[in-house]
Design a protein around this motif. Structure first.
Motif, PDB file in Angstrom:
ATOM      1  N   LYS A  56     -12.996  14.186 -43.347  1.00 31.62           N
ATOM      2  CA  LYS A  56     -13.478  13.360 -42.859  1.00 31.62           C
ATOM      3  C   LYS A  56     -14.236  13.560 -41.777  1.00 31.62           C
ATOM      4  O   LYS A  56     -15.405  13.424 -41.829  1.00 31.62           O
ATOM      5  CB  LYS A  56     -12.370  12.387 -42.654  1.00 31.62           C
ATOM      6  N   GLN A  57     -13.771  13.626 -40.725  1.00 30.57           N
ATOM      7  CA  GLN A  57     -14.646  15.008 -39.924  1.00 30.57           C
ATOM      8  C   GLN A  57     -15.679  15.392 -39.608  1.00 30.57           C
ATOM      9  O   GLN A  57     -16.910  15.701 -39.284  1.00 30.57           O
ATOM     10  CB  GLN A  57     -13.921  15.350 -38.655  1.00 30.57           C
ATOM     11  N   TYR A  58     -15.722  15.965 -41.078  1.00 28.95           N
ATOM     12  CA  TYR A  58     -17.109  17.241 -41.751  1.00 28.95           C
ATOM     13  C   TYR A  58     -17.399  16.965 -42.667  1.00 28.95           C
ATOM     14  O   TYR A  58     -18.084  17.901 -42.881  1.00 28.95           O
ATOM     15  CB  TYR A  58     -16.369  18.553 -41.918  1.00 28.95           C
ATOM     16  N   ALA A  59     -17.521  15.374 -42.904  1.00 27.00           N
ATOM     17  CA  ALA A  59     -17.877  15.120 -44.458  1.00 27.00           C
ATOM     18  C   ALA A  59     -19.795  15.186 -44.583  1.00 27.00           C
ATOM     19  O   ALA A  59     -19.598  15.296 -45.521  1.00 27.00           O
ATOM     20  CB  ALA A  59     -18.000  13.624 -44.068  1.00 27.00           C
ATOM     21  N   GLU A  60     -20.298  15.140 -43.363  1.00 21.06           N
ATOM     22  CA  GLU A  60     -21.713  15.529 -43.423  1.00 21.06           C
ATOM     23  C   GLU A  60     -22.040  16.465 -44.092  1.00 21.06           C
ATOM     24  O   GLU A  60     -22.971  17.764 -44.972  1.00 21.06           O
ATOM     25  CB  GLU A  60     -22.234  15.616 -42.168  1.00 21.06           C
ATOM     26  N   PHE A  61     -20.905  17.458 -44.164  1.00 14.29           N
ATOM     27  CA  PHE A  61     -21.163  18.950 -44.631  1.00 14.29           C
ATOM     28  C   PHE A  61     -20.678  19.513 -46.163  1.00 14.29           C
ATOM     29  O   PHE A  61     -21.015  19.568 -46.609  1.00 14.29           O
ATOM     30  CB  PHE A  61     -20.852  20.021 -43.725  1.00 14.29           C
ATOM     31  N   LEU A  62     -19.470  18.497 -46.009  1.00 12.86           N
ATOM     32  CA  LEU A  62     -19.106  18.930 -47.328  1.00 12.86           C
ATOM     33  C   LEU A  62     -18.724  17.810 -48.011  1.00 12.86           C
ATOM     34  O   LEU A  62     -18.622  18.227 -49.857  1.00 12.86           O
ATOM     35  CB  LEU A  62     -16.797  18.808 -47.190  1.00 12.86           C
ATOM     36  N   TYR A  63     -19.697  16.494 -48.763  1.00 13.09           N
ATOM     37  CA  TYR A  63     -19.847  15.663 -49.311  1.00 13.09           C
ATOM     38  C   TYR A  63     -21.064  15.049 -48.891  1.00 13.09           C
ATOM     39  O   TYR A  63     -21.695  14.234 -50.137  1.00 13.09           O
ATOM     40  CB  TYR A  63     -18.838  13.996 -48.622  1.00 13.09           C
ATOM     41  N   ASP A  64     -21.882  15.218 -48.108  1.00 16.53           N
ATOM     42  CA  ASP A  64     -23.275  14.780 -48.526  1.00 16.53           C
ATOM     43  C   ASP A  64     -24.397  15.287 -49.033  1.00 16.53           C
ATOM     44  O   ASP A  64     -24.228  16.710 -49.481  1.00 16.53           O
ATOM     45  CB  ASP A  64     -23.968  14.613 -46.848  1.00 16.53           C
ATOM     46  N   ARG A  65     -25.223  14.926 -50.324  1.00 17.59           N
ATOM     47  CA  ARG A  65     -25.793  15.163 -50.741  1.00 17.59           C
ATOM     48  C   ARG A  65     -27.190  16.192 -50.639  1.00 17.59           C
ATOM     49  O   ARG A  65     -27.506  17.237 -50.976  1.00 17.59           O
ATOM     50  CB  ARG A  65     -26.850  14.211 -52.374  1.00 17.59           C
ATOM     51  N   GLN A  66     -27.216  15.940 -49.417  1.00 16.76           N
ATOM     52  CA  GLN A  66     -28.374  17.474 -48.746  1.00 16.76           C
ATOM     53  C   GLN A  66     -27.722  18.328 -48.091  1.00 16.76           C
ATOM     54  O   GLN A  66     -28.066  19.407 -48.217  1.00 16.76           O
ATOM     55  CB  GLN A  66     -28.407  16.354 -47.691  1.00 16.76           C
ATOM     56  N   ALA A  67     -26.263  18.784 -47.896  1.00 15.09           N
ATOM     57  CA  ALA A  67     -25.672  19.970 -47.660  1.00 15.09           C
ATOM     58  C   ALA A  67     -25.717  20.595 -48.111  1.00 15.09           C
ATOM     59  O   ALA A  67     -25.187  20.502 -49.395  1.00 15.09           O
ATOM     60  CB  ALA A  67     -24.543  18.915 -46.915  1.00 15.09           C
ATOM     61  N   LYS A  68     -25.737  21.952 -48.104  1.00 12.32           N
ATOM     62  CA  LYS A  68     -25.837  23.130 -48.754  1.00 12.32           C
ATOM     63  C   LYS A  68     -24.633  23.757 -48.260  1.00 12.32           C
ATOM     64  O   LYS A  68     -24.489  24.227 -46.825  1.00 12.32           O
ATOM     65  CB  LYS A  68     -26.683  24.339 -48.987  1.00 12.32           C
ATOM     66  N   PHE A  69     -23.633  24.826 -49.284  1.00  9.38           N
ATOM     67  CA  PHE A  69     -23.019  25.785 -49.074  1.00  9.38           C
ATOM     68  C   PHE A  69     -23.521  26.641 -49.067  1.00  9.38           C
ATOM     69  O   PHE A  69     -24.629  27.410 -50.564  1.00  9.38           O
ATOM     70  CB  PHE A  69     -21.739  26.551 -50.295  1.00  9.38           C
ATOM     71  N   VAL A  70     -23.789  27.657 -47.426  1.00 11.23           N
ATOM     72  CA  VAL A  70     -24.817  28.560 -47.444  1.00 11.23           C
ATOM     73  C   VAL A  70     -24.276  30.234 -46.760  1.00 11.23           C
ATOM     74  O   VAL A  70     -22.968  29.671 -46.087  1.00 11.23           O
ATOM     75  CB  VAL A  70     -26.341  28.408 -46.391  1.00 11.23           C
TER      76      VAL A  70
END
Length: 125
Positions: A56-70
């Motif tokens: 939940k704390q890092y949702a912007e990186f784990l769930y946001d559609r704009q986020a990417k694993f890089v």
């Protein structure tokens, strides 16, 4: 993707849950193949709860559609150390599992991250 085949407190359960968290997998919890309640194994329940709080704390990186694993950066880690890197807009989140019995300290572009034994930690830059 899930951490399928890890359902409860079996050998290396904490490391497997940490790995699943760091690499963005969903947790599959079926305590003793649904023959028990998670409250019957409080250490497992507490750790899953902690990891869900981190999600939940890092949702912007784990769930946001704009986020990417890089894989943009190369960090210097202790022997056997691994990490995952996520990007969303101009920010990056680094997630570190510690698979050892000792606390480790990692330098992430000037930010110091301490990961306690058999745990995970994240930092955003």
């Amino acid at each position: 993707m899930t951490n399928r085949l890890l359902h409860d407190c079996r050998k290396h359960w904490k490391e497997d849950l940490n790995f699943a968290f760091v690499f963005g997998n969903r947790f599959e919890v079926a305590v003793y193949r649904s023959r028990a309640d998670i409250e019957q194994i409080p250490e497992y329940a507490q750790h899953v709860g902690k990891l869900l709080t981190l999600k939940k704390q890092y949702a912007e990186f784990l769930y946001d559609r704009q986020a990417k694993f890089v894989c943009d950066d190369e960090l210097s880690l202790p022997d056997g150390g691994i990490y995952a890197e996520y990007k969303n807009g101009g920010k990056k989140m680094f997630a570190f599992p510690n698979r050892t019995e000792k606390d480790v300290t990692i330098n992430v572009f000037g930010n110091t991250v301490t990961v306690t034994a058999k745990d995970v930690a994240c930092t955003v830059i």
